[in-house]
Design a protein around this motif. Structure first.
Motif, PDB file in Angstrom:
ATOM      1  N   ASP A   2      45.911  37.863  50.850  1.00 25.38           N
ATOM      2  CA  ASP A   2      46.501  38.880  49.986  1.00 25.38           C
ATOM      3  C   ASP A   2      45.688  40.171  50.071  1.00 25.38           C
ATOM      4  N   ASN A  20      54.830  43.373  54.993  1.00 19.63           N
ATOM      5  CA  ASN A  20      55.746  42.904  53.952  1.00 19.63           C
ATOM      6  C   ASN A  20      57.204  42.880  54.404  1.00 19.63           C
ATOM      7  N   HIS A  28      49.890  39.503  53.332  1.00 18.15           N
ATOM      8  CA  HIS A  28      50.816  40.065  52.344  1.00 18.15           C
ATOM      9  C   HIS A  28      50.096  41.145  51.546  1.00 18.15           C
ATOM     10  N   GLY A  30      50.115  42.970  48.160  1.00 12.42           N
ATOM     11  CA  GLY A  30      50.683  42.761  46.841  1.00 12.42           C
ATOM     12  C   GLY A  30      50.407  43.874  45.856  1.00 12.42           C
ATOM     13  N   ASP A  62      44.916  39.581  42.213  1.00 12.62           N
ATOM     14  CA  ASP A  62      44.641  38.427  43.081  1.00 12.62           C
ATOM     15  C   ASP A  62      44.571  38.802  44.564  1.00 12.62           C
ATOM     16  N   ILE A  63      43.879  39.877  44.884  1.00  6.99           N
ATOM     17  CA  ILE A  63      43.742  40.303  46.273  1.00  6.99           C
ATOM     18  C   ILE A  63      42.461  39.734  46.873  1.00  6.99           C
TER      19      ILE A  63
END
Length: 259
Positions: A2, A20, A28, A30, A62-63
């Motif tokens: 992430d 993405n 990804h 986010g 949450d990276i």
């Protein structure tokens, strides 16, 4: 993995499309840190991201890694804080011409067990340069960059013109938007005070051309890179954008080439 993105210009949007929009299997994006959420609100719907204006909230998300795709000023303002909490990838490596920032970043990365990733950008051969300098075997690194005349001077010229000749630290001071390549070569090799740089405005070319010459006990090497522009922004090289995506793809890999 992430990814948290800082900046959403040409390279940032290239990464959003490739990662993405194209549904990359391992990557990804986010979360994106921006200065103006209203300006970039469309990115939430287009790419399924969350926008932030507060760096603390961005870093608390949450990276796994932060990718900077903004500018030198942003790196100078945020890097020491970001590297304390997250592995970080820099595009605007020209900021590291500031030796104090470089030393502080290295200290913080060690203290907080994080890593700083520096993609090769618009050039190549960094593995060769690093190998050649082992045990002091690298003696000389020279960079000659040719760019379309219109991107470097307002003059109407009919023949090539050298607009700068000196060391890398001077090049990035005088041409901060054009000479990131001189800094990444310096960091990999002899340093900003020992890397010779020549910048040429050439009315006969449409691509950026970088020629790297190095010499030492190992022998000699010459590398020439002719960069096509990024379609989203002709001022950015396609290879610079590809180097970021390629580096991101290699981070979790178990086999490393040339490292």
């Amino acid at each position: 993995m992430d990814i948290g993105l800082i900046g959403s210009g040409a390279i940032g949007q290239y990464l959003l499309k490739k990662i993405n929009e194209d549904s990359h299997p391992e990557l990804h994006i986010g979360h994106i840190l921006v200065r103006n959420t209203a300006k970039y609100r469309h990115l939430e719907g287009d790419y399924g991201v969350v926008l932030h204006t507060d760096v603390e909230a961005f870093l608390a998300s949450d990276i796994d890694m932060v990718v900077e795709a903004a500018n030198v000023a942003t790196v100078q303002a945020l890097l020491p804080h970001v590297i304390r909490k997250k592995d970080t990838m820099l595009i605007s490596v020209g900021a590291l011409a500031d030796e104090q920032l470089l030393v502080e970043t290295a200290r913080l990365a060690e203290a907080h067990a994080t890593r700083l990733h520096l993609p090769s950008g618009a050039v190549g051969g960094l593995d060769l340069i690093q190998n050649a300098k082992t045990f002091g075997n690298l003696e000389r690194v020279e960079l000659t960059t040719r760019k379309p005349a219109s991107s470097l001077t307002g003059e109407s010229i009919t023949e090539e013109k050298t607009v700068f000749h000196g060391k890398a630290f001077e090049a990035i001071e005088k041409f901060p938007k054009n000479m990131n390549v001189s800094i990444i070569l310096s960091l990999a090799g002899l340093g900003i005070n020992e890397t010779d740089v020549r910048l040429i405005a050439d009315p006969a070319i449409e691509k950026n051309i970088h020629e790297i010459r190095l010499a030492g006990d190992f022998g000699e090497a010459v590398l020439t890179i002719k960069n096509n522009p990024l379609p989203e922004n002709p001022k950015t090289s396609a290879l610079a954008a590809l180097s970021i995506l390629g580096t991101l793809e290699r981070v979790p890999g178990n086999i490393r080439y040339g490292n």
